[in-house]
Motif scaffolding. Sequence first.
Motif, PDB file in Angstrom:
ATOM      1  N   PRO A   1       0.831  -1.204   0.000  1.00 31.11           N
ATOM      2  CA  PRO A   1       0.000   0.000   0.000  1.00 31.11           C
ATOM      3  C   PRO A   1       0.868   1.258   0.000  1.00 31.11           C
ATOM      4  CG  PRO A   1      -0.677  -1.542   1.721  1.00 31.11           C
ATOM      5  CD  PRO A   1       0.640  -2.033   1.202  1.00 31.11           C
ATOM      6  N   LEU A   2       0.376   2.299  -0.608  1.00 32.16           N
ATOM      7  CA  LEU A   2       1.027   3.602  -0.581  1.00 32.16           C
ATOM      8  C   LEU A   2       0.290   4.496   0.410  1.00 32.16           C
ATOM      9  CD1 LEU A   2       1.417   4.143  -4.437  1.00 32.16           C
ATOM     10  CD2 LEU A   2       3.298   3.779  -2.829  1.00 32.16           C
ATOM     11  N   SER A   3       1.030   5.272   1.182  1.00 33.21           N
ATOM     12  CA  SER A   3       0.394   6.225   2.082  1.00 33.21           C
ATOM     13  C   SER A   3      -0.205   7.364   1.273  1.00 33.21           C
ATOM     14  CB  SER A   3       1.408   6.772   3.084  1.00 33.21           C
ATOM     15  OG  SER A   3       2.355   7.605   2.414  1.00 33.21           O
ATOM     16  N   ILE A   4      -1.104   8.108   1.873  1.00 28.66           N
ATOM     17  CA  ILE A   4      -1.706   9.231   1.162  1.00 28.66           C
ATOM     18  C   ILE A   4      -0.642  10.268   0.808  1.00 28.66           C
ATOM     19  CG2 ILE A   4      -2.323  10.442   3.291  1.00 28.66           C
ATOM     20  CD1 ILE A   4      -4.273  10.389  -0.054  1.00 28.66           C
ATOM     21  N   GLU A   5       0.367  10.424   1.674  1.00 30.49           N
ATOM     22  CA  GLU A   5       1.451  11.363   1.370  1.00 30.49           C
ATOM     23  C   GLU A   5       2.242  10.896   0.153  1.00 30.49           C
ATOM     24  OE1 GLU A   5       0.814  10.125   4.378  1.00 30.49           O
ATOM     25  OE2 GLU A   5       0.064  11.938   5.394  1.00 30.49           O
ATOM     26  N   GLU A   6       2.490   9.590   0.054  1.00 27.79           N
ATOM     27  CA  GLU A   6       3.212   9.061  -1.110  1.00 27.79           C
ATOM     28  C   GLU A   6       2.397   9.245  -2.386  1.00 27.79           C
ATOM     29  OE1 GLU A   6       6.032   5.453   0.453  1.00 27.79           O
ATOM     30  OE2 GLU A   6       3.865   5.088   0.415  1.00 27.79           O
ATOM     31  N   LYS A   7       1.097   9.013  -2.294  1.00 31.73           N
ATOM     32  CA  LYS A   7       0.249   9.195  -3.476  1.00 31.73           C
ATOM     33  C   LYS A   7       0.231  10.651  -3.905  1.00 31.73           C
ATOM     34  CE  LYS A   7      -2.893   5.378  -2.418  1.00 31.73           C
ATOM     35  NZ  LYS A   7      -4.295   5.014  -2.086  1.00 31.73           N
ATOM     36  N   ARG A   8       0.188  11.556  -2.946  1.00 31.01           N
ATOM     37  CA  ARG A   8       0.191  12.976  -3.292  1.00 31.01           C
ATOM     38  C   ARG A   8       1.522  13.380  -3.924  1.00 31.01           C
ATOM     39  NH1 ARG A   8      -2.705  14.766   2.356  1.00 31.01           N
ATOM     40  NH2 ARG A   8      -4.876  14.596   1.642  1.00 31.01           N
ATOM     41  N   ARG A   9       2.618  12.860  -3.378  1.00 27.53           N
ATOM     42  CA  ARG A   9       3.929  13.138  -3.977  1.00 27.53           C
ATOM     43  C   ARG A   9       3.979  12.630  -5.408  1.00 27.53           C
ATOM     44  NH1 ARG A   9       8.524  10.380  -1.005  1.00 27.53           N
ATOM     45  NH2 ARG A   9       9.598  11.041  -2.911  1.00 27.53           N
ATOM     46  N   TYR A  10       3.511  11.414  -5.590  1.00 30.77           N
ATOM     47  CA  TYR A  10       3.528  10.831  -6.927  1.00 30.77           C
ATOM     48  C   TYR A  10       2.676  11.666  -7.877  1.00 30.77           C
ATOM     49  CZ  TYR A  10       2.381   7.759 -10.824  1.00 30.77           C
ATOM     50  OH  TYR A  10       2.178   7.262 -12.083  1.00 30.77           O
ATOM     51  N   TYR A  11       1.494  12.069  -7.430  1.00 29.15           N
ATOM     52  CA  TYR A  11       0.639  12.840  -8.332  1.00 29.15           C
ATOM     53  C   TYR A  11       1.288  14.163  -8.713  1.00 29.15           C
ATOM     54  CZ  TYR A  11      -3.021  15.144 -10.732  1.00 29.15           C
ATOM     55  OH  TYR A  11      -3.702  15.806 -11.726  1.00 29.15           O
ATOM     56  N   GLN A  12       1.929  14.829  -7.774  1.00 30.41           N
ATOM     57  CA  GLN A  12       2.598  16.083  -8.116  1.00 30.41           C
ATOM     58  C   GLN A  12       3.686  15.853  -9.160  1.00 30.41           C
ATOM     59  OE1 GLN A  12       1.673  19.287  -7.245  1.00 30.41           O
ATOM     60  NE2 GLN A  12      -0.104  18.088  -6.581  1.00 30.41           N
ATOM     61  N   GLU A  13       4.349  14.705  -9.092  1.00 30.30           N
ATOM     62  CA  GLU A  13       5.359  14.380 -10.100  1.00 30.30           C
ATOM     63  C   GLU A  13       4.734  14.130 -11.471  1.00 30.30           C
ATOM     64  OE1 GLU A  13       8.223  12.253  -6.753  1.00 30.30           O
ATOM     65  OE2 GLU A  13       7.570  11.102  -8.506  1.00 30.30           O
TER      66      GLU A  13
END
Length: 344
Positions: free
Chosen positions: A173-185
């Motif tokens: 699983p990805l944390s919500i912070e990781e998902k947000r980082r990925y989306y910004q990328e």
Amino acid sequence: MGTQVNPKRWSPSPEVEQQISQDREHFRKCLDYLREHAAGELEGIYGPDSMTWLIYREPVILLGGLRAILLQIAHPAVAHGVSQNSNFRGDLLGRARRTYTAMYQLVFGGLREATGAAKRVHSLHSRVYGSLPAGAGPRGDGHYRANDPALQRWVLATLIDGAIQVFETFVRPLSIEEKRRYYQETLLAAAQFGLLPEQVSPTLETFYEWYDQQLAGDTLRTGDTALELASLLFNSPFTRGQLDELLTAGLLPERWREAYGLAWGPGEQRAWKLLKGTMRRAINLTPPTLRSVTAWHQAQMRLAQARGERPTVMARVLNTIDSYIDVPFSIRPVAVKVPVDDKD
């Protein structure tokens, strides 16, 4: 992506020619944005500390390929673009290899290599345009072009969501912070597609609000062209069999699983649960360095040499092999620099 000459494709009208010219000018602005926000010349667009490298180093991400294509061709304009302009029918494996090579160049290549790949893809897409049945276009005008921002946004969205889903299904699983980082990328990925940040959703939350609306709305539908292409996908020499259908059915939203007629009874659901659990255990028992794609190793080797460090044995071996044969999931062999200590 491979393209082929389509004798049925209409010559572009002055309006379409103007749109294509505007696409080119807009893409120059996207390249400027990429160069300004890239991690570095050697690091490339994203760099080794990015979520994009973390996710795309996993070869299992490729298992989401059929899912992404089915969702993409659910848009009638995308389906007709693929059907009328691509060598999808005659060279499915070659098309897939070229697509994945370009993807890894965009993700793991140095800045020059990544922007070069983006230019090539955009140039190929500039020649992909055609006519649609009345009312099937993104604005109901009967025409399409591959570099239309609306189509590019949809194709990119399927890749963004697919990468997250496949990673969480088979790796962790990805944390919500990781998902947000990925989306910004992925705002950088959007620029590679020809979209500036103001043309896409600014946050992960607004992205999924828009994306879920698209999946549930009436713009997407499985017409005859999409169903024909789906049949070709599941009946090629490389994808024929129940495994590919099971993987794709398990990853697709329910509406689209049913729309493409993929079986999902109790037997398939039990098989999916078993397959998912077995693959996840196997992946997590394998050290990340051993399971990472060749392109990631080549990127690490490029950076290690730039720092004056000795690349890992794994990177050197894979890079050497790729110098002689075309290793899957690679970019291009890194020129080996002989350390001063090793010189005669």
